[in-house]
Scaffold this active site. Sequence first.
Site, PDB file in Angstrom:
ATOM      1  N   ASP A  13      45.616  31.459  47.461  1.00 31.62           N
ATOM      2  CA  ASP A  13      44.445  30.822  46.850  1.00 31.62           C
ATOM      3  C   ASP A  13      43.286  30.500  47.799  1.00 31.62           C
ATOM      4  O   ASP A  13      42.787  29.371  47.816  1.00 31.62           O
ATOM      5  CB  ASP A  13      44.869  29.532  46.128  1.00 31.62           C
ATOM      6  N   LYS A  75      47.331  33.321  38.951  1.00 26.82           N
ATOM      7  CA  LYS A  75      48.322  32.341  38.535  1.00 26.82           C
ATOM      8  C   LYS A  75      47.657  31.092  37.983  1.00 26.82           C
ATOM      9  O   LYS A  75      46.493  30.811  38.265  1.00 26.82           O
ATOM     10  CB  LYS A  75      49.245  31.991  39.700  1.00 26.82           C
ATOM     11  N   CYS A 108      49.566  23.885  46.280  1.00 28.97           N
ATOM     12  CA  CYS A 108      50.085  25.232  46.056  1.00 28.97           C
ATOM     13  C   CYS A 108      50.910  25.760  47.234  1.00 28.97           C
ATOM     14  O   CYS A 108      51.961  26.369  47.039  1.00 28.97           O
ATOM     15  CB  CYS A 108      48.944  26.194  45.728  1.00 28.97           C
TER      16      CYS A 108
END
Length: 180
Positions: A13, A75, A108
């Site tokens: 990310d 995601k 994350c």
Amino acid sequence: MIVPADTLLLLIDIQGKLAQSVYHPEMVERNIQKLIRACRILDVPVLYTEQYPKGLGTTIASLKELLGDLQPVEKLAFSCCAEELFMKHLRSFNRTDILVAGMETHVCVYQTSVELLEFGYNVHLVTDAVSSRTAENREIGIRCIEKAGGNPTSTEMAIFELLRIAEGDRFKAISKIIKE
């Protein structure tokens, strides 16, 4: 120690405005660039994710350029492991050692690392290639991943561990990357 045949680089990310709002964004971006370039030379596969790109934007341009034709796994879950497509891709590489870099360390990156450990992977957290919006959240994420069983490493440590020998064309190319 990690070896190229068993290792995969996972980039989590590194997107849009978030990538510019984290603690020490330039350092993190520069180190991730080094990791990608070194992994390409050392034949270490790279897998990367994007958390809700419609809202957070896509992977930053400087990294996308280095990633070439690779496509991100999109995601919504914080942990990459909660996404079936991610797990399918990850398992297809048949690697046991996962170099983890990305954002945010306490969300994350943390949740993914813990679940990778639970699945039996060896997690190597590249501590100078992860970040959060605050230094405190970055640090707590690193500590919690280490406490869960993750191995802390740095960009240079991981690259030289993969390289192992100071000779040949690959060494020359890696040395050039490290010195930048």
